[in-house]
Design a protein around this motif. Structure first.
Motif, short mmCIF file in Angstrom:
data_model
loop_
_atom_site.label_atom_id
_atom_site.label_comp_id
_atom_site.label_asym_id
_atom_site.label_seq_id
_atom_site.Cartn_x
_atom_site.Cartn_y
_atom_site.Cartn_z
N MET A 183 66.68 46.05 77.32
CA MET A 183 65.89 46.10 76.20
C MET A 183 65.41 44.60 75.92
N LYS A 184 66.24 43.79 76.01
CA LYS A 184 65.79 42.52 75.44
C LYS A 184 64.58 41.91 76.45
N ILE A 185 64.83 42.17 77.76
CA ILE A 185 63.70 41.62 78.69
C ILE A 185 62.37 42.15 78.18
N PHE A 235 61.47 47.25 70.69
CA PHE A 235 62.40 46.74 71.93
C PHE A 235 63.65 45.91 71.39
N GLN A 236 63.28 44.87 70.64
CA GLN A 236 64.10 43.86 69.89
C GLN A 236 64.93 44.59 69.15
N PHE A 237 64.28 45.48 68.13
CA PHE A 237 65.15 45.88 67.16
C PHE A 237 66.46 47.00 67.77
N ARG A 283 74.47 46.32 69.57
CA ARG A 283 75.49 45.47 69.42
C ARG A 283 76.04 45.32 68.10
N SER A 284 75.25 45.59 67.01
CA SER A 284 75.94 45.45 65.83
C SER A 284 76.26 46.67 65.29
N PHE A 285 77.49 46.99 65.16
CA PHE A 285 78.24 47.98 64.21
C PHE A 285 79.44 47.66 63.69
#
Length: 60
Positions: free
Chosen positions: A1-3, A45-47, A53-55
């Protein structure tokens, strides 16, 4: 998703710059609208890439 977010940002930025230099009003609006869609997709996509990764681990 980052790409995908990086690619969407780049495509949106390039289309936005191109729309500034077009002479036809309809073409400017179409290219500008498509650019905004790509920039919004880059945000989505960035969100989604940072959401995974954030939990928070709540122990009880």
């Amino acid at each position: 998703m980052k790409i995908l977010s990086i690619i969407s940002y780049i495509v949106g930025f390039i289309l936005l710059i191109i729309s500034c230099f077009t002479t036809a009003v309809a073409t400017t609006w179409w290219i500008g609208g498509i650019a905004v869609v790509f920039l919004i997709l880059g945000c989505i996509f960035q969100f989604n890439s940072t959401k995974n990764r954030s939990f928070i681990n709540h122990r009880r």
